[in-house]
Design a protein around this motif. Sequence first.
Motif, PDB file in Angstrom:
ATOM      1  N   ASP A   1     -39.210 101.891 130.270  1.00 24.44           N
ATOM      2  CA  ASP A   1     -38.625 102.161 131.575  1.00 24.44           C
ATOM      3  C   ASP A   1     -37.107 102.283 131.429  1.00 24.44           C
ATOM      4  OD1 ASP A   1     -37.829  99.588 131.073  1.00 24.44           O
ATOM      5  OD2 ASP A   1     -39.155  98.671 132.567  1.00 24.44           O
ATOM      6  N   ALA A   2     -36.421 102.376 132.549  1.00 22.23           N
ATOM      7  CA  ALA A   2     -34.961 102.578 132.518  1.00 22.23           C
ATOM      8  C   ALA A   2     -34.241 101.386 131.895  1.00 22.23           C
ATOM      9  CB  ALA A   2     -34.461 102.827 133.944  1.00 22.23           C
ATOM     10  N   LEU A   3     -34.699 100.158 132.205  1.00 21.93           N
ATOM     11  CA  LEU A   3     -34.044  98.975 131.655  1.00 21.93           C
ATOM     12  C   LEU A   3     -34.198  98.900 130.145  1.00 21.93           C
ATOM     13  CD1 LEU A   3     -32.553  96.316 132.028  1.00 21.93           C
ATOM     14  CD2 LEU A   3     -34.781  95.207 132.426  1.00 21.93           C
ATOM     15  N   SER A   4     -35.415  99.168 129.659  1.00 19.85           N
ATOM     16  CA  SER A   4     -35.622  99.105 128.198  1.00 19.85           C
ATOM     17  C   SER A   4     -34.835 100.185 127.480  1.00 19.85           C
ATOM     18  CB  SER A   4     -37.116  99.231 127.877  1.00 19.85           C
ATOM     19  OG  SER A   4     -37.611 100.498 128.307  1.00 19.85           O
ATOM     20  N   LEU A   5     -34.745 101.377 128.082  1.00 21.11           N
ATOM     21  CA  LEU A   5     -33.937 102.446 127.476  1.00 21.11           C
ATOM     22  C   LEU A   5     -32.459 102.048 127.433  1.00 21.11           C
ATOM     23  CD1 LEU A   5     -35.533 105.680 129.026  1.00 21.11           C
ATOM     24  CD2 LEU A   5     -35.760 104.814 126.688  1.00 21.11           C
ATOM     25  N   ALA A   6     -31.996 101.404 128.485  1.00 25.03           N
ATOM     26  CA  ALA A   6     -30.593 100.958 128.508  1.00 25.03           C
ATOM     27  C   ALA A   6     -30.344  99.918 127.407  1.00 25.03           C
ATOM     28  CB  ALA A   6     -30.259 100.399 129.875  1.00 25.03           C
ATOM     29  N   LEU A   7     -31.315  98.993 127.253  1.00 22.18           N
ATOM     30  CA  LEU A   7     -31.160  97.978 126.202  1.00 22.18           C
ATOM     31  C   LEU A   7     -31.176  98.620 124.806  1.00 22.18           C
ATOM     32  CD1 LEU A   7     -33.416  95.091 127.584  1.00 22.18           C
ATOM     33  CD2 LEU A   7     -30.904  95.191 127.513  1.00 22.18           C
TER      34      LEU A   7
END
Length: 397
Positions: A51-57
């Motif tokens: 998701d967006a959070l995992s991609l950001a991490l």
Amino acid sequence: MRNTFGSLRSWLRDHPLIPDAISATVLAALAVPCSYLPSLFGDPVALREPDALSLALIVIGCLSLTLRRRWPFLMLVIVIVIDTTLASTGQSASLVWLAALAMVYTIASRRGLALSLGALALSFTGHTFSAVVAGGLGDWSSHLLVAVLTMTLWIAGRSVRLSRAYQAELRDRARRMGRAREADTRAARAEERSRIARELHDVVAHHVSVMTVQASAARRVLATNPDGAREALSAIEEMGRTAMAEMRNIVGVLRTDGTPAERGPQPGVREIPTLVDQMREAGLRTQLWIEGERGRLSPGVDLAAYRLVQEALTNSLRHAGPEARAWVTVRHEPGELAIQIEDDGLGPPAGGSDGEQSGHGLVGIRERVALYGGLLRIGPRSGGGFEVNARFPLKDM
């Protein structure tokens, strides 16, 4: 082209943040699409789609490479935390583990042994914990590959660090040797200047003393004995030419304009008879004895012996009085050269000790004799007068 490439490498070496930022950007650009691969290929762990959070991490973990040279241990901790967080939520860590490997190499190559071992242990612990949190170790071969890669990069980093330390030690040693060579060069120059100063003193003192005596004699007999005055003036002229020639030979080594200097052989024991004749012409009744078979003398001892006789006779001429006589004895003995100069005059003025009172000449002679391991005795002569005794040990040539 080669010069341009070398200049670019040098510029990048001076600005390490730029290549690190480029590497981090490329890794992040590759990591984002790679994060979808496990689900596409039916990964047995059944990871969730990012998701967006995992991609950001993932992007943050990859971009941490930008600061790997400045804060490598902190960046390693951040990468491990990100990897563990993604594993605990069932997300793919994608290529973040490559950033962790880069951090381990950086710490091993740029930090001390204790910190690098800590980074190695932290990397192993973080990877193991992430695998356990994700649902078990699973296929151990992939974990073994990561462990081998981590250990290999840690060893490579330590080798680079040791190589840099060795090269730095070599550069430091080269700098120290350079400073030592410069110090030796300065000492050699100072010694050479001192030697030239002693040579000039010996030459000037001797010849000027003789010329002074001859000029005084010419002045006294100028009106009553013109021929004698003419002979004295001729002797002064010859002595002046000799002095100039000797001084040219001595200071010729100081020429810096590229013109060749007039170099002649330095005087030695063979020239002592000529020296005695000059002293006789100057008015000092001098006798010379040469005993023994002349052996081969080193150039330094040969010159020192000549200067010793020259300085002693010059002092006799100046201080012994107008009616004084002098005796020079040169003995060639097995393994030794003995020289004795005596006069029966007044000698140097009282008030000094051991010959220093007669000026710097005999002090310089003392240095010459000591330089070649000889013994020198200077002092009053029994029965009146003054004497100089020297012994030079002779080595097998």
